[in-house]
Design a protein around this motif. Structure first.
Motif, PDB file in Angstrom:
ATOM      1  N   THR A 304      10.224  -2.283 -12.986  1.00 49.88           N
ATOM      2  CA  THR A 304      10.944  -3.550 -12.893  1.00 49.88           C
ATOM      3  C   THR A 304      11.499  -3.994 -14.246  1.00 49.88           C
ATOM      4  O   THR A 304      12.614  -4.486 -14.329  1.00 49.88           O
ATOM      5  CB  THR A 304      10.014  -4.635 -12.306  1.00 49.88           C
ATOM      6  OG1 THR A 304       9.354  -4.079 -11.173  1.00 49.88           O
ATOM      7  CG2 THR A 304      10.806  -5.845 -11.865  1.00 49.88           C
ATOM      8  N   HIS A 334       9.312 -10.732  -6.952  1.00 47.03           N
ATOM      9  CA  HIS A 334      10.226 -10.343  -8.030  1.00 47.03           C
ATOM     10  C   HIS A 334      10.854 -11.574  -8.672  1.00 47.03           C
ATOM     11  O   HIS A 334      11.007 -11.644  -9.883  1.00 47.03           O
ATOM     12  CB  HIS A 334      11.346  -9.457  -7.488  1.00 47.03           C
ATOM     13  CG  HIS A 334      10.994  -8.001  -7.429  1.00 47.03           C
ATOM     14  ND1 HIS A 334      10.447  -7.315  -8.494  1.00 47.03           N
ATOM     15  CD2 HIS A 334      11.133  -7.089  -6.447  1.00 47.03           C
ATOM     16  CE1 HIS A 334      10.259  -6.058  -8.152  1.00 47.03           C
ATOM     17  NE2 HIS A 334      10.665  -5.897  -6.911  1.00 47.03           N
ATOM     18  N   ASP A 409      15.187  -1.813  -4.762  1.00 46.83           N
ATOM     19  CA  ASP A 409      13.764  -1.552  -4.972  1.00 46.83           C
ATOM     20  C   ASP A 409      13.194  -0.869  -3.735  1.00 46.83           C
ATOM     21  O   ASP A 409      13.488  -1.260  -2.620  1.00 46.83           O
ATOM     22  CB  ASP A 409      13.024  -2.882  -5.211  1.00 46.83           C
ATOM     23  CG  ASP A 409      11.610  -2.639  -5.725  1.00 46.83           C
ATOM     24  OD1 ASP A 409      11.311  -1.502  -6.132  1.00 46.83           O
ATOM     25  OD2 ASP A 409      10.804  -3.580  -5.708  1.00 46.83           O
TER      26      ASP A 409
END
Ligand code: ADP
Ligand code: MG
Length: 734
Positions: A304, A334, A409
């Protein structure tokens, strides 16, 4: 002499045989060409008895055996006398009994004559245990003779994929006829190509594959077809890459100070891998064609941060970046963690925000309309430099001022099409970064994701705690399950949280294949005892009133309403639930630092990579993780071996090889991920690693010399075929 071509119907080689229909309907083979490309799955050596491990009951088995006894018995059925020829064969493994029934004395003795003591042949039948010994039910046989009438049977015997009532020798015979009669078999590999890459011509290769004298010949034939398949595939992928490059993209060369300001405040040093990949991304973002990169790394390897830095780079260049997450929980997570990492840099335009800052928007389906509208307007105006969202980002109403980078993702939940829906929102094609925690061996990445360049984060950031994994076998130690729940209570007593994962939601009905346990009754008949798999709802009821009484438990599975799932997950993340009993819905990316233990029930029901993914949910907060794989699989079975493999290593790449070796690769090559409809025919991505690499080089070489493949019409047609089927698949799905 009749001559036939690959286009001729299979009828032209079958004569009057009723087997034709079986081949057409059971195997889907309609032309001689298709028949010739029905390749043997393996070969058996007629000189050696088959190696038979422990067969599974009910399996259709073909073995080379030697007759050790052969007797004719009579018995009364109604008023008629019946004959049963009982033959016993030995293999390099268990012995089998075969019974041939007939009402005719003559036929019974002819069976016995065909199968004298010491003779060898190929025997086929359904496996069964009777009186404690193995049987082949409804048997069929083909005796080898000693060089007698059929010489060719004394070599290697090809074993083909079969269908009910169609036997190996049916195919051997008919394929032999086809090989004798067929002419005009086109060769996509021209003589020059064959010489250059050292492979056989198609007719020679077909003859060797279907009727080799030895394994070397079979191998040479196979090699040619594998290379052919790999080459066509790599040509398609190379052309896709070239088309991708030809699309212009806006170069994002930076300029702003956001990334530098972020790096300044990063509370840790980047790992070497993060730094290197960061540089690669920076270079690619600065090019005038779209970046298309796959970033692999274990859960917790710090993907990330890498993605965020690329996003900031794009914002620094005046563009926007979108992060697409597979679930609401993950999108929110996130959004929280990225906002936190950015701190005041995420408050662009706000009082107290940093001068270089930007705004990080969130867009998910369940957001109230007002909040959604606000996010939408920030995206279209360009006020939000970064947006994090779910599928909601793909909707028509979402527009961007200048979308420069799309980060996806957990690739596995998104297909090519969804990716395209988002990238289509940019004026010029955006740069794309796909992140996945499922380790993918290099050849798979090349084959499946051939149009993506790949990077791998191999080291975990410092301070990650190891996960201890143990198999808890319940076959011989059923009482160990109590010890498992005791362990769970101990963890909770330490203030930690626990996941319990089951393969099913409820146990109302038994599902097919759920008949694990075999029992041999007093008559020697095998019966299957239905053992239901652990199910979330039943287990919750049982545990909350029993072994885990007094603990705060909750259930989570796909059939619950979305808002309830969210609430439960949030409560667990907030530490308000001690034990979460769930299906694999927790699989992707969820990050609860206080969760230290995971119990997987009927763990053998999960795939190796899936188990590895699941256990990555624990040990994320610096506390050592414990993963218990509870299973009723017996020692020595493939199911148990899979579990032992998972327990023995935390190397995801190693495990994904184990996984691949055990699975049909069609699964890996799911059309959803690769955009390929057809899975591989002769290629195996692990076994044929070298061939695939060679084919990739060859494809690049050929296209460099001749971009349209005009000198290779056969290859060009094969490539066009795949491209057309991909196109129609794409169109079908939209
Ligand atoms: P992934 O997405 O690959 O599962 P994350 O990017 O979520 O991993 O990183 C996991 C955790 O490790 C996060 O809390 C992140 O802040 C932290 N982290 C990332 N890179 C580093 C690093 N270089 N050093 C220390 N911690 C790191
Ligand atoms: Mg992640």
């Amino acid at each position: 002499m009749v001559s036939i071509t690959p286009e001729s119907p299979v009828a032209s080689v079958f004569g009057r045989s009723p087997k034709r229909k079986l081949v057409e309907e059971g195997l889907g083979i309609h032309t001689v060409g298709e028949l010739l490309r029905h390749f043997p799955r393996r070969y058996v050596q007629t000189k050696e008895l088959s190696e038979v491990g422990t067969p599974e009951v009910g399996q259709l088995l073909s073995v080379v055996g030697e007759v050790t006894s052969s007797t004719v018995k009579t018995f009364q059925r109604g008023r008629k006398l019946q004959y049963r020829t009982e033959v016993r064969i030995r293999t390099n493994g268990p012995s089998f009994s075969l019974s041939f029934f007939t009402p005719h004395a003559g036929q019974a003795s002819s069976y016995a004559e065909q199968m004298p003591l010491g003779s060898r042949g190929l025997f086929t039948g359904k496996t069964k245990i009777f009186n404690g010994s193995w049987q082949l039910e409804q048997p069929h046989h083909l005796m080898f003779g000693d060089g007698g009438e059929d010489q060719s049977l004394s070599k290697l015997l090809p074993v083909y994929p079969l269908t009910n009532r169609l036997y190996v020798w049916d195919l051997i015979k008919v394929i032999r006829v086809a090989l004798d009669l067929v002419t005009d078999v086109p060769d996509v590999l021209t003589p020059a190509l064959r010489e250059r890459y050292d492979v056989l011509d198609v007719m020679t290769a077909l003859r060797l594959v279907h009727g080799p004298d030895d394994y070397a010949q079979a191998g040479a034939g196979q090699r040619r077809f594998r290379f052919e398949e790999a080459l066509v595939l790599q040509l398609v992928l190379a052309r896709r890459r070239a088309a991708q490059r030809a699309l212009g993209a806006q170069a994002r060369t930076g300029g702003g100070g956001l990334l530098a300001a972020f790096d300044e405040r990063l509370p840790f040093d980047l790992t070497a891998g993060q730094g290197e990949i960061g540089e690669v991304l920076e270079t690619e973002l600065a090019q005038a064609h779209p970046m298309n990169r796959l970033l692999q790394g274990e859960v917790g390897s710090g993907k990330t941060v890498v993605a965020l830095r690329a996003m900031l780079r794009v914002v620094d260049s005046g563009g926007q970046a979108a992060l697409l997450a597979p679930t609401e929980v993950l999108a929110q997570q996130h959004h929280r963690s990225i906002s936190a990492m950015l701190g005041d840099l995420a408050q662009g335009g706000m009082l107290g925000g940093a001068a270089d800052g930007t705004t990080v928007a969130l867009l998910t389906g369940s957001m109230p309309k007002a909040a959604k509208d606000e996010a939408l307007s920030m995206l279209s105006s360009g006020d939000a430099g970064i947006v994090i969202g779910t599928h909601a980002l793909l909707e028509e109403s979402v527009t961007f001022a200048d979308l420069g980078l799309v980060v996806v993702d957990e690739q596995h939940r998104f297909g090519v099409k969804q990716r395209a829906a988002l990238t289509g929102k940019a004026g010029t094609p955006p740069h794309v970064l796909v992140m996945t925690a499922t380790p993918i061996p290099r050849t798979v990445a090349m084959t499946v994701f051939g149009d993506l360049e790949t990077s791998v984060l191999t080291e975990l950031p410092a301070g990650r705690a190891p996960i201890q994994t143990n198999v808890v076998p319940l076959v011989d130690q059923p009482q160990w399950i109590s010890r498992v729940w005791e362990r769970v209570r101990e963890e909770v007593a330490k203030g930690h949280q626990v996941y319990v994962v089951c393969p099913r939601i409820s146990g109302d009905t038994l599902e097919e294949g759920e008949s694990d346990q075999l029992d041999v009754d007093e008559d020697g008949e095998v019966t299957t005892k239905k053992v239901p798999l652990a199910a979330v709802e039943d287990l919750h009821e049982e545990l909350s009133g029993g072994e885990l009484q007094g603990l705060r438990t909750a259930v989570l599975h796909g059939r619950l309403p979305a808002d309830q799932k969210e609430r439960t997950m949030r409560a667990f993340a907030a530490g308000q639930v001690d034990v979460l009993i769930s299906t694999t819905v927790i699989e992707v990316g969820v990050d609860v630092h206080n969760a230290t233990t995971m119990v997987l029930l009927d763990a053998d029901r999960f795939g190796v990579s899936q188990l590895h993914q699941l256990r990555g949910r624990v040990g994320r907060g610096g506390l050592p993780g414990l993963c218990l794989l509870v299973s009723r699989a017996e020692a020595g079975t493939p199911a148990r071996e899979r579990l032992d493999a998972v327990a023995s290593t935390t190397d995801g790449f190693e495990l994904s090889r184990v996984d691949l070796e055990q699975r049909r690769e069609g699964d890996v090559l799911g059309a959803n991920q690769s955009g390929f409809r057809s899975s591989l025919v002769t290629l195996r991505v692990l076994r044929d690693e070298k061939t695939i690499l060679r084919a990739r080089e060859a494809a690049d070489e050929l296209l460099r010399e001749d971009a349209d493949l005009s000198a290779y019409p056969g290859l060009a047609a094969a490539v066009a075929d795949i491209e057309a089927s991909q196109h129609s698949e794409y169109v079908d799905k939209s």
